[in-house]
Design a protein around this motif. Structure first.
Motif, PDB file in Angstrom:
ATOM      1  N   SER A  23      -4.636   8.560  -1.429  1.00 56.06           N
ATOM      2  CA  SER A  23      -4.909   6.939  -1.376  1.00 56.06           C
ATOM      3  C   SER A  23      -3.936   6.764  -0.125  1.00 56.06           C
ATOM      4  O   SER A  23      -4.505   5.887   0.906  1.00 56.06           O
ATOM      5  CB  SER A  23      -4.452   6.123  -2.550  1.00 56.06           C
ATOM      6  N   ILE A  24      -2.766   6.975  -0.237  1.00 52.27           N
ATOM      7  CA  ILE A  24      -1.764   6.832   1.116  1.00 52.27           C
ATOM      8  C   ILE A  24      -2.261   7.308   2.354  1.00 52.27           C
ATOM      9  O   ILE A  24      -2.328   6.678   3.015  1.00 52.27           O
ATOM     10  CB  ILE A  24      -0.312   7.303   0.566  1.00 52.27           C
ATOM     11  N   ARG A  25      -2.721   8.694   2.157  1.00 46.90           N
ATOM     12  CA  ARG A  25      -3.082   9.328   3.352  1.00 46.90           C
ATOM     13  C   ARG A  25      -4.420   8.607   4.054  1.00 46.90           C
ATOM     14  O   ARG A  25      -4.358   8.372   5.419  1.00 46.90           O
ATOM     15  CB  ARG A  25      -3.793  10.816   2.897  1.00 46.90           C
ATOM     16  N   THR A  45       0.598  12.952   6.752  1.00 42.55           N
ATOM     17  CA  THR A  45      -0.637  12.373   5.978  1.00 42.55           C
ATOM     18  C   THR A  45      -1.013  13.514   4.809  1.00 42.55           C
ATOM     19  O   THR A  45      -1.169  13.275   3.735  1.00 42.55           O
ATOM     20  CB  THR A  45      -1.736  12.032   6.928  1.00 42.55           C
ATOM     21  N   TYR A  72       7.950   4.235  10.241  1.00 45.69           N
ATOM     22  CA  TYR A  72       7.775   5.424   9.236  1.00 45.69           C
ATOM     23  C   TYR A  72       8.540   6.525  10.019  1.00 45.69           C
ATOM     24  O   TYR A  72       9.213   7.435   9.262  1.00 45.69           O
ATOM     25  CB  TYR A  72       6.292   5.768   9.090  1.00 45.69           C
ATOM     26  N   LYS A  82       0.735  13.378   1.472  1.00 46.65           N
ATOM     27  CA  LYS A  82       0.742  12.261   0.636  1.00 46.65           C
ATOM     28  C   LYS A  82      -0.417  12.222  -0.172  1.00 46.65           C
ATOM     29  O   LYS A  82      -1.223  13.219  -0.027  1.00 46.65           O
ATOM     30  CB  LYS A  82       0.527  10.990   1.675  1.00 46.65           C
ATOM     31  N   HIS A 138       0.811  -1.218  -0.035  1.00 42.19           N
ATOM     32  CA  HIS A 138      -0.194  -0.011  -0.159  1.00 42.19           C
ATOM     33  C   HIS A 138       1.052   1.421   0.175  1.00 42.19           C
ATOM     34  O   HIS A 138       0.363   2.325   0.402  1.00 42.19           O
ATOM     35  CB  HIS A 138      -0.914  -0.078   1.137  1.00 42.19           C
ATOM     36  N   ASP A 139       2.087   1.012  -0.518  1.00 40.30           N
ATOM     37  CA  ASP A 139       2.968   2.384  -0.690  1.00 40.30           C
ATOM     38  C   ASP A 139       3.175   3.237   0.728  1.00 40.30           C
ATOM     39  O   ASP A 139       3.669   4.265   0.380  1.00 40.30           O
ATOM     40  CB  ASP A 139       2.418   3.080  -1.802  1.00 40.30           C
ATOM     41  N   ILE A 140       3.010   2.801   1.887  1.00 39.08           N
ATOM     42  CA  ILE A 140       3.539   3.357   3.109  1.00 39.08           C
ATOM     43  C   ILE A 140       4.843   2.965   3.578  1.00 39.08           C
ATOM     44  O   ILE A 140       5.642   3.902   4.011  1.00 39.08           O
ATOM     45  CB  ILE A 140       2.361   2.750   4.106  1.00 39.08           C
ATOM     46  N   ASN A 141       5.440   1.743   3.192  1.00 41.65           N
ATOM     47  CA  ASN A 141       6.887   1.767   3.280  1.00 41.65           C
ATOM     48  C   ASN A 141       7.675   1.404   2.092  1.00 41.65           C
ATOM     49  O   ASN A 141       7.079   0.966   0.972  1.00 41.65           O
ATOM     50  CB  ASN A 141       7.122   0.566   4.486  1.00 41.65           C
ATOM     51  N   LYS A 179      -4.872   5.455   3.927  1.00 49.72           N
ATOM     52  CA  LYS A 179      -4.745   4.052   4.488  1.00 49.72           C
ATOM     53  C   LYS A 179      -3.809   4.200   5.640  1.00 49.72           C
ATOM     54  O   LYS A 179      -3.808   3.275   6.710  1.00 49.72           O
ATOM     55  CB  LYS A 179      -4.120   3.376   3.455  1.00 49.72           C
ATOM     56  N   MET A 180      -3.028   5.348   5.889  1.00 44.36           N
ATOM     57  CA  MET A 180      -2.391   5.658   7.011  1.00 44.36           C
ATOM     58  C   MET A 180      -3.548   5.906   7.956  1.00 44.36           C
ATOM     59  O   MET A 180      -3.158   5.739   9.310  1.00 44.36           O
ATOM     60  CB  MET A 180      -1.557   6.941   6.996  1.00 44.36           C
TER      61      MET A 180
END
Length: 326
Positions: free
Chosen positions: A254-256, A248, A297, A251, A81-84, A258-259
């Motif tokens: 989509s990433i925001r 957040t 993170y 970002k 999910h592109d967080i890491n 999901k965080m």
């Protein structure tokens, strides 16, 4: 130091991961006298307790394997999910560090079994984003939570984590709400049919009635060193969570979102801890999964790392001292 580890090659991170897994295997779990068994555990929870009691030699290998698999699964989820960043095992390493402060295998394996299902639920909730008809994801997420509550009843509170996800992803259709309730009800309906088929339905009703009557939200004060470890953990989560959430806004949407889902998972885990009463210390791994994501993170994206480095080293020291009973 941990930021350098985050920027190092994958080979070094694999070596650190293997060292931490070895420490988990060869050092005893933390001895916490204040942990109590649930007075009347849910059916699957009782079965797991009995299995470990009958086959104690399996407990340590199963616990270490489950901890390692959960850490790797979290890492893969954050990468997906592109967080890491890809080619980074830092969330898995941080999760193994946090897991150093856990109770004995007998109590821990029940919580880890719940975490397997809850991590599956987290994956399905995060996968709802962008889907026009996320019906199967909603059912999977809530079904997993319902089954987990058959192991440890307080985790039923994670249903609110799914519902908060509806608001975060702006899922407004009434169908998802109905499906989420179906996902919670269906496992208990199947369980009732199982007891009915075996002519034990009355026993099941009495069992759950006793279990509900035995719920005690009184939390026993932990020992002094345990209190220090909890304080370090809380401070780490607070400063890392603030960095995690403050970023957040920078970002992609989509990433925001999901965080924010990870933050909802953290809040549900904290609520489940307090609902566990005297078993709270055995349920600590519920917050280690989202905490691992937040701390990793913050380590990767903060300029000044000495505070987090110091807190992590103090936490490791406290956890090791508790494990070896010094």
């Amino acid at each position: 130091m941990f930021k350098r580890l985050a920027k190092s090659g994958i080979l070094l991170q694999i070596i650190v991961f293997a060292i931490l897994a070895t420490i988990h295997f060869f050092t005893p779990q933390a001895h916490m006298n204040r942990i109590t068994d649930p007075g009347h555990a849910a059916p699957l929870g009782e079965w797991i307790f009995k299995m470990i009691a009958n086959y104690p030699g399996l407990a340590r290998p199963m616990v270490v394997v489950l901890i390692a698999l959960l850490a790797i699964a979290l890492n893969a989820l954050l990468v997906r999910h592109d967080i890491n960043p890809r080619q980074s095992l830092l969330p898995a390493i941080i999760t193994l560090i946090l897991m150093l402060f856990t109770p004995d295998d007998y109590h821990l394996i029940v919580t880890l079994a719940c975490l397997v299902l809850l991590l599956f639920s987290l994956h399905n909730v995060m996968d709802m984003y962008g889907r026009q008809y996320p019906f199967s994801k909603v059912l999977n997420a809530t079904f997993a939570i319902s089954v987990a509550s058959m192991i440890s009843p307080p985790v039923i509170i994670f249903i609110f984590f799914v519902w908060f996800g509806f608001f975060t992803f702006r899922i407004n259709s009434w169908r998802e709400w109905i499906i989420s309730l179906m996902g919670i009800i269906l496992p208990y309906f199947y369980l009732a049919l199982f007891f009915l088929w075996n002519d034990n339905l009355i026993y099941a009703v009495r069992h759950y009635t006793k279990m509900l009557d035995s719920i005690n939200l009184t939390i026993t004060r932990p020992g002094s060193l345990e209190f220090v470890a909890l304080g370090l953990l809380a401070f780490l989560i607070a400063i890392s969570g603030s960095k995690f959430l403050s970023d957040t806004g920078e970002k992609l949407i989509s990433i925001r979102k999901k965080m924010w889902i990870i933050n909802h998972f953290m809040l549900a885990g904290i609520a489940a801890l307090f609902l566990s009463g005297d078993a709270m210390m055995s349920m600590l791994p519920l917050v280690y999964i989202p905490a691992g994501a937040m701390i990793a993170y913050a380590v990767s994206n903060s300029r000044r790392m000495w505070v987090r480095d110091l807190l992590l080293f103090l936490y490791i020291a406290a956890a090791i001292v508790i494990r070896i009973n010094l």
